[in-house]
Design a protein around this motif. Structure first.
Motif, mmCIF file in Angstrom:
data_model
loop_
_atom_site.group_PDB
_atom_site.id
_atom_site.type_symbol
_atom_site.label_atom_id
_atom_site.label_comp_id
_atom_site.label_asym_id
_atom_site.label_seq_id
_atom_site.Cartn_x
_atom_site.Cartn_y
_atom_site.Cartn_z
ATOM 1 N N PRO A 53 0.844 -1.195 0.000
ATOM 2 C CA PRO A 53 0.000 0.000 0.000
ATOM 3 C C PRO A 53 0.879 1.244 0.000
ATOM 4 C CG PRO A 53 -0.154 -1.171 2.117
ATOM 5 C CD PRO A 53 0.695 -1.999 1.216
ATOM 6 N N ALA A 55 0.584 3.885 1.562
ATOM 7 C CA ALA A 55 0.822 4.374 2.921
ATOM 8 C C ALA A 55 2.015 3.664 3.551
ATOM 9 C CB ALA A 55 -0.430 4.171 3.779
ATOM 10 N N LEU A 56 2.229 2.410 3.223
ATOM 11 C CA LEU A 56 3.363 1.684 3.788
ATOM 12 C C LEU A 56 4.673 2.230 3.230
ATOM 13 C CD1 LEU A 56 4.664 -0.531 5.442
ATOM 14 C CD2 LEU A 56 4.074 -2.172 3.665
ATOM 15 N N ALA C 59 -14.304 -3.349 2.639
ATOM 16 C CA ALA C 59 -12.941 -2.971 2.259
ATOM 17 C C ALA C 59 -11.951 -3.067 3.396
ATOM 18 C CB ALA C 59 -12.921 -1.564 1.681
ATOM 19 N N ASP C 60 -12.307 -3.764 4.486
ATOM 20 C CA ASP C 60 -11.281 -3.881 5.517
ATOM 21 C C ASP C 60 -10.274 -4.963 5.161
ATOM 22 O OD1 ASP C 60 -13.206 -5.750 5.824
ATOM 23 O OD2 ASP C 60 -13.155 -5.753 7.997
ATOM 24 N N LYS E 51 -12.090 0.950 13.313
ATOM 25 C CA LYS E 51 -11.823 0.374 12.000
ATOM 26 C C LYS E 51 -10.334 0.423 11.724
ATOM 27 C CE LYS E 51 -16.036 0.840 9.733
ATOM 28 N NZ LYS E 51 -16.942 1.981 9.671
ATOM 29 N N PHE E 52 -9.780 -0.655 11.238
ATOM 30 C CA PHE E 52 -8.380 -0.637 10.820
ATOM 31 C C PHE E 52 -8.305 -0.113 9.393
ATOM 32 C CE2 PHE E 52 -5.603 -3.651 13.495
ATOM 33 C CZ PHE E 52 -6.236 -3.271 14.657
ATOM 34 N N PRO E 53 -7.357 0.778 9.096
ATOM 35 C CA PRO E 53 -7.194 1.157 7.689
ATOM 36 C C PRO E 53 -6.763 -0.062 6.880
ATOM 37 C CG PRO E 53 -5.473 2.151 9.054
ATOM 38 C CD PRO E 53 -6.409 1.448 9.982
ATOM 39 N N GLU E 54 -7.232 -0.127 5.622
ATOM 40 C CA GLU E 54 -6.899 -1.279 4.788
ATOM 41 C C GLU E 54 -5.384 -1.435 4.672
ATOM 42 O OE1 GLU E 54 -8.110 -1.091 0.733
ATOM 43 O OE2 GLU E 54 -7.727 -3.212 0.395
ATOM 44 N N ALA E 55 -4.674 -0.302 4.619
ATOM 45 C CA ALA E 55 -3.214 -0.368 4.482
ATOM 46 C C ALA E 55 -2.588 -1.086 5.679
ATOM 47 C CB ALA E 55 -2.640 1.036 4.343
ATOM 48 N N LEU E 56 -3.182 -0.945 6.842
ATOM 49 C CA LEU E 56 -2.634 -1.622 8.019
ATOM 50 C C LEU E 56 -2.838 -3.130 7.896
ATOM 51 C CD1 LEU E 56 -1.390 -1.735 10.800
ATOM 52 C CD2 LEU E 56 -3.576 -1.045 11.786
ATOM 53 N N TYR E 57 -4.012 -3.530 7.431
ATOM 54 C CA TYR E 57 -4.257 -4.961 7.237
ATOM 55 C C TYR E 57 -3.239 -5.554 6.264
ATOM 56 C CZ TYR E 57 -6.512 -9.278 5.765
ATOM 57 O OH TYR E 57 -6.762 -10.585 5.450
ATOM 58 N N SER E 58 -3.030 -4.894 5.131
ATOM 59 C CA SER E 58 -2.041 -5.392 4.160
ATOM 60 C C SER E 58 -0.655 -5.436 4.775
ATOM 61 C CB SER E 58 -1.969 -4.490 2.933
ATOM 62 O OG SER E 58 -3.220 -4.265 2.387
ATOM 63 N N THR E 59 -0.296 -4.401 5.503
ATOM 64 C CA THR E 59 1.033 -4.339 6.094
ATOM 65 C C THR E 59 1.243 -5.473 7.087
ATOM 66 O OG1 THR E 59 1.073 -1.946 5.834
ATOM 67 C CG2 THR E 59 2.604 -2.891 7.434
ATOM 68 N N ILE E 62 1.703 -8.708 5.178
ATOM 69 C CA ILE E 62 3.045 -8.783 4.587
ATOM 70 C C ILE E 62 4.068 -9.104 5.666
ATOM 71 C CG2 ILE E 62 4.871 -7.380 3.528
ATOM 72 C CD1 ILE E 62 2.620 -5.863 2.028
ATOM 73 N N VAL E 229 2.682 -8.075 17.210
ATOM 74 C CA VAL E 229 2.065 -7.789 15.921
ATOM 75 C C VAL E 229 0.936 -8.780 15.659
ATOM 76 C CG1 VAL E 229 2.457 -7.625 13.436
ATOM 77 C CG2 VAL E 229 4.213 -6.821 15.021
ATOM 78 N N LEU E 232 -2.143 -7.698 17.442
ATOM 79 C CA LEU E 232 -2.823 -6.610 16.733
ATOM 80 C C LEU E 232 -3.576 -7.154 15.528
ATOM 81 C CD1 LEU E 232 -2.827 -3.541 17.247
ATOM 82 C CD2 LEU E 232 -1.209 -3.321 15.389
ATOM 83 N N LEU E 235 -6.743 -8.780 16.499
ATOM 84 C CA LEU E 235 -7.793 -7.803 16.779
ATOM 85 C C LEU E 235 -8.576 -7.520 15.490
ATOM 86 C CD1 LEU E 235 -9.189 -5.638 18.500
ATOM 87 C CD2 LEU E 235 -7.212 -4.168 18.166
ATOM 88 N N GLU E 236 -7.844 -7.278 14.419
ATOM 89 C CA GLU E 236 -8.492 -7.027 13.125
ATOM 90 C C GLU E 236 -9.249 -8.255 12.627
ATOM 91 O OE1 GLU E 236 -9.178 -4.781 11.036
ATOM 92 O OE2 GLU E 236 -9.214 -5.651 9.030
ATOM 93 N N VAL E 240 -13.164 -8.787 11.475
ATOM 94 C CA VAL E 240 -13.597 -9.372 10.207
ATOM 95 C C VAL E 240 -14.510 -10.569 10.466
ATOM 96 C CG1 VAL E 240 -12.808 -10.546 8.130
ATOM 97 C CG2 VAL E 240 -11.537 -8.594 8.987
ATOM 98 N N ALA F 55 -3.554 6.573 7.047
ATOM 99 C CA ALA F 55 -3.476 5.231 7.622
ATOM 100 C C ALA F 55 -2.404 5.165 8.708
ATOM 101 C CB ALA F 55 -3.181 4.208 6.523
ATOM 102 N N THR F 59 -3.012 4.095 12.549
ATOM 103 C CA THR F 59 -2.225 2.990 13.081
ATOM 104 C C THR F 59 -1.512 3.400 14.366
ATOM 105 O OG1 THR F 59 -1.899 2.110 10.866
ATOM 106 C CG2 THR F 59 -0.350 1.392 12.560
ATOM 107 N N ILE F 62 -4.050 3.581 17.173
ATOM 108 C CA ILE F 62 -4.424 2.239 17.636
ATOM 109 C C ILE F 62 -3.308 1.645 18.487
ATOM 110 C CG2 ILE F 62 -4.832 -0.134 16.851
ATOM 111 C CD1 ILE F 62 -6.262 1.090 14.392
ATOM 112 N N PHE F 221 6.780 -5.794 21.405
ATOM 113 C CA PHE F 221 5.980 -4.936 20.527
ATOM 114 C C PHE F 221 5.355 -3.777 21.293
ATOM 115 C CE2 PHE F 221 1.800 -4.118 18.381
ATOM 116 C CZ PHE F 221 2.313 -3.551 17.229
#
Ligand SMILES: Nc1ncnc2c1ncn2[C@@H]1O[C@H](COP(=O)(O)O)[C@@H](O)[C@H]1O
Ligand SMILES: Nc1ncnc2c1ncn2[C@@H]1O[C@H](COP(=O)(O)O)[C@@H](O)[C@H]1O
Ligand SMILES: Nc1ncnc2c1ncn2[C@@H]1O[C@H](COP(=O)(O)O)[C@@H](O)[C@H]1O
Ligand code: NA
Ligand code: NA
Ligand code: NA
Lengths: 344, 110, 110, 110, 344, 344
Positions: A53, A55-56, C59-60, E51-59, E62, E229, E232, E235-236, E240, F55, F59, F62, F221
């Motif tokens: 992303p 943002a990352l 979109a989450d 709400k977690f930003p989508e970028a955080l979920y992807s990060t 990864i 991590v 965290l 939590l997300e 979901v 984001a 983050t 949070i 963490f």
């Protein structure tokens, strides 16, 4: 934290041979950071759906610049301005001078337009923070001490080349330059307040003000995970570079040659300058790497706004897809070897 | 034209233009200045990626990211804005701009 | 129709269509291929969330994210594009597509 | 009006309205409730930044972020929606709303 | 880092009783990671604005995949391929076979369509990296050693089931399958180059190449904060899963039963396979957990593109809202108990 | 982890003088976190192009809320509810009472409308987690022990003031309040389920349930990088505050005075309350800082929805651009000095 970051100075063997260089290159190529870069290139070339992303990417950039600036500032605090100012000034001058000889080569031999030659010269005179970080990691991995305030050189080398390169690209040599030009003002402004410079210089000052006491507080964030964060960042940089490989054809053979020979020349000059200003082998390596590196954070933004007629494909492809991979794989151990021999 | 096709606009809705500008992120501030000079009263912006004549702009790094800027303005100044964009920016940057018709309840706001 | 309502378009503006496609993120590459086959010269895309007949897409996580793809193209090919979307993708995926009228300065670009 | 200018819509396309709402992020849930009450069958939303009469909303923190909500709906209910937005929310919040004409292939979906 | 990650092997008591299992479950339920999952479910069910930003979920995704792959690679480096290949091959086969018995059950007993049965079978044959990580955490917390190269099994189990499941869903049993079908090609491609597999396998190879020396460099990032991590991320994941609870009704009672009994069966088979291929109690537990887990990163993307007529609600709800919570709360300690008894 | 987080209790010198205060303020001003805040203000004021992605802001929020809640929960686990409930109850009452005297001052002296006065009162009665964290960092840096369960006070002080402030802003004093009003229901809901409260209270409970064993797992963490993350967050907060400086004119002189004198008064009351409920010097400081701080995470969202006619510029500018910078620079060492003298 001593001025030379590693106390144990390995007795460098005298017969520094091609073998040494190859061993250094090999060990560098097998470090996680470089391997993650390769993985990134593979992901891009194989068109995997892996994507970072945006943002990352921004976050990693902010982190790396802040961490490197802060650590350098703490080192400046410990070494004292007295030890730092001379090599820092030399580094700054070097950055400003590189575009002056790069530009004519690009114009004459490369047949680039005034704007394009100025733009490329600005990128190659300025510096790449991530290349610098990769070099400090290499030195750490081979237990080679270096002046830990060297990131101060990084901080002062970002801007001068951008200003000089933009002026050349605006036609300074043809006498067409006007300092009232909006583009030139933009470049001057960005050279001082662009996020790259602001974070590096800002964190450097913070480190210098808060010193080792401050370092104790934030070490668990700015030092402990640092090298792993770099590995993650290089994964992303690999993808960015990999996606640009397709532009190599557009860039042409000359740019590929330039993207390898410019760092070779500038790196050697940088090492020599380090020698003259009294830096250690590690410090010389870092100054060489800085000179050899080409900017892809500060320069692109400033140059795009001030030299809009320059084609960004040339400078970005050169900096990202040619010079950056060359430097982090071969350049870093090479400049170390040169520094070692010249010190011998 | 089929009369059922375009429903006649209600009395309280007032015609405005929406100008949409998609360009390199780096240009955002310059475009916003230009909007202000043209007399726009507000704008909305968000990051986008895309592709066009200047190649793919995949937005993974700031240098190749785009921004989309939407602005609602009085019909009279929409074309002037497009013309200025063309004269000052179209040649040098990755950029697309277009206008369309919209209707609002509070015409004095724009 | 009130003649003041739709201001007559200026001479230099040329009519184009904007096709907007909102669909599951996962489809982005397939839609882009389809655009290319239909003859579109560019596109703009960005992540969105939404809801419709296939439920909320919040979109989450990537699996429930949407993407919006806007494409400006010659009026002649807009409907062809929509028809292909309908035939090839509407049945199986969460998706909405619509077209609208826009005007541009450089018609040859699209 | 130049007859070449607005290409006649193809037979299979059906007119709809698109209502676009740009407002403080915090209002998203309230606007979505309102959409449901008005009879909308879906929506698309994404974060934006912007500026207008209530000042800059630069989206760096949630409190100053905006959201854009697009909804395709039957022409008959578009104005009703705008009117409700005006009565219930325009006075108190940073907000802009406008409608425009779009055309879809599957009118029963909206 | 020894092959068995914890040197101290607790003398496992003989009278492994229901009490042991209950204690293990209880201590697992009180670990921060699981409690954060519960908090996430609560946040979703109570419709909090968290709400977690989508970028955080992807990060986070990864990070977790890279870290687990890298650690596994370093372990492979230390254990040698000789020790790894046999159980890895067995794991891979198991992944490929699970859809073959899952599919007919879903068709006959569950009355699912060909596509839906193939899609669900693909998800349950493939694996969940986060479930695996939760299991390694559980083992660490009770000081149970395990083969730390076990994440190699995770890496090789992702793809095979997806390929088999998609083929079943395309009508392979009815002879309708065409390998020239675009969907099948997509699935094959995604099974090899999808971001989940690419990161896991890529980081595994990097870890194997750079070995313990590389680990020293990036430990502060890939190991130190790892468990936090994960907390965290859970939590997300809780949010979901919580948001999907509403879909349980649509999914139907059969899927709920299937979502619990499939992991019970597959987990036991996995533990047995571990036993036959010579894994320790910890290793058997992990292979059991892998077999029991259902994919929600690699499979959904590949299956959605290659079996578009399958309803993703079934497979995602099963994997995320039923099987994942079951595994991380009860499944993990249960498979550990089974492994312990079978080893006795 | 002992109840008082630092074992070594420095023998506090008797002659606590102005010099002590100045030294404390100075050392606070030179800590990395505060210096990064200043850098952020500079970046905003100089209109640098530095921008944090949204984001990243979410983050960091949070992370900080979760970490502080979890650490507090572990401390509650160790101290036992018996030691915590009395000061926690007192803190909660203080939060609920602050709006009651703040509101009339804002109405009479500040000439604010009913809604605006209620909104500002809600912000100043509620608390700022980041100010609290900055205070714990200050105490750590001067080796001053404190009750580490103090973040439980933070958790219980967020909501009450919001509820009271909104009721005042709805006209409770004029008898106009209706509990069936949608706005009031929104406020009550948000006060309990808003993300700030949910994360803090949730993580607190998780910490209390998982105790020191849980802490061992996630320490790398939630503790190791904590202070550095705070520094990064304050860089962003500096930019946010810097951008609001322009609103100071709109806010007016009264609000500036209020934004400094309210924390002075509330902070002193908080310290006194800590003294009466038996807290240590460190604990008194923290309760003072909590009382002095103004919310900018929980309150703005709840108040904006429930008191839409209130102008958010007033409360946000006051909380962010005046009170927050005042507290983290001068307020924290000041309340520490007051606590020290009152304990003498
Ligand atoms: N036909 C198109 N439809 C929609 N967006 C476009 C189109 N062409 C270009 N764009 C957008 O405008 C940006 C600049 O376009 P260009 O100058 O053609 O490279 C692209 O990166 C796209 O985001
Ligand atoms: N009426 C609508 N207005 C705007 N967007 C819509 C509408 N209906 C659906 N969408 C968008 O299209 C996506 C797919 O719609 P659907 O196939 O109806 O589930 C949704 O997730 C929304 O983002
Ligand atoms: N003229 C305009 N064109 C486009 N967007 C606008 C315009 N005016 C306001 N907005 C958007 O609507 C939001 C609220 O507007 P306002 O209520 O005028 O502050 C702004 O933050 C912008 O995102
Ligand atoms: Na350089
Ligand atoms: Na499985
Ligand atoms: Na307060």
């Amino acid at each position: 934290m001593p001025i030379l970051e590693l106390e144990r100075i390995d007795s460098v063997t005298d017969k520094s041979s091609l073998m040494d260089l190859l061993t250094a290159i090999q060990s560098n190529l097998l470090s996680p950071a470089i391997l993650f870069f390769v993985l990134g290139v593979f992901a891009a070339v194989s068109k995997s759906d892996l994507k970072f992303p945006e943002a990352l990417y921004s976050t990693l950039t902010i982190y790396l610049l802040t961490a490197i600036g802060f650590k350098g500032g703490v080192a400046v605090h410990q070494a004292g301005i007295g030890a730092v100012w001379l090599p820092a000034l030399a580094a700054m001058l070097l950055g400003a001078l590189i575009p002056l000889w790069t530009y004519p080569v690009l114009r004459k031999a490369g047949k680039f337009s005034v704007a394009d030659a100025g733009a490329i010269a600005a990128h190659y005179g300025s510096v790449s923070a991530v290349t610098f970080i990769a070099a400090t990691n290499f030195l750490k991995s081979i237990h080679q001490p270096y002046e830990s305030y060297a990131s101060a050189f990084l901080a002062v080398m970002e801007s001068p080349a951008i200003i000089v390169g933009v002026m050349l690209g605006k036609g300074a040599l043809g006498g067409k330059l006007s300092l009232r030009d909006a583009g030139v003002r933009h470049a001057l402004r960005d050279a001082v307040l662009g996020k790259g410079v602001l974070l590096l210089v800002g964190a450097l000052i913070i480190g210098a003000l808060s010193g080792p006491a401050g370092m104790t507080m934030v070490e668990g964030f700015f030092v402990t995970p640092f090298q792993g964060v770099l590995a993650l960042f290089l994964l992303e940089m690999g993808m960015v570079a990999g996606r640009r490989l397709g532009d190599l054809k557009k860039a042409g053979l000359f740019l590929v040659l330039f993207g390898i020979s410019a760092p070779l020349l500038h790196g050697t000059v940088g090492v020599l300058l380090g020698l003259w200003t009294g830096l250690s082998i590690g410090g010389c390596t870092l100054l060489g790497v800085l000179a050899a590196s080409a900017s892809y954070i500060a320069a692109p933004a400033a140059v795009r706004l001030s030299l809009p007629e320059a084609n960004p494909t040339y400078s970005l492809t050169g900096a990202l897809a040619i010079t950056f991979p060359f430097n982090i794989t071969i350049g870093v151990p090479l400049f170390f070897e040169i520094a070692k021999r010249l010190h011998a | 034209m089929n009369p059922n096709f375009n429903t006649p606009p209600a009395m309280n809705l007032h015609p405005m233009k929406r100008v949409t500008i998609i360009c390199e992120s780096i240009l955002e501030d310059r475009v916003l200045e230009l909007l202000q000079e043209t007399g726009a009263q507000g704008h909305t912006a968000f990051p986008v990626r895309g592709g066009g004549h200047q190649g793919e702009r995949c937005a993974d790094i700031t240098e190749t990211a785009n921004v989309q800027i939407d602005v609602i303005l009085k019909p009279a100044i929409a074309e002037a804005l497009l013309q200025r964009l063309q004269t000052e920016l179209f040649a040098d940057y990755a950029m697309v701009a277009y206008e369309s018709d919209v209707r609002v309840l509070r015409p004095d706001k724009f």
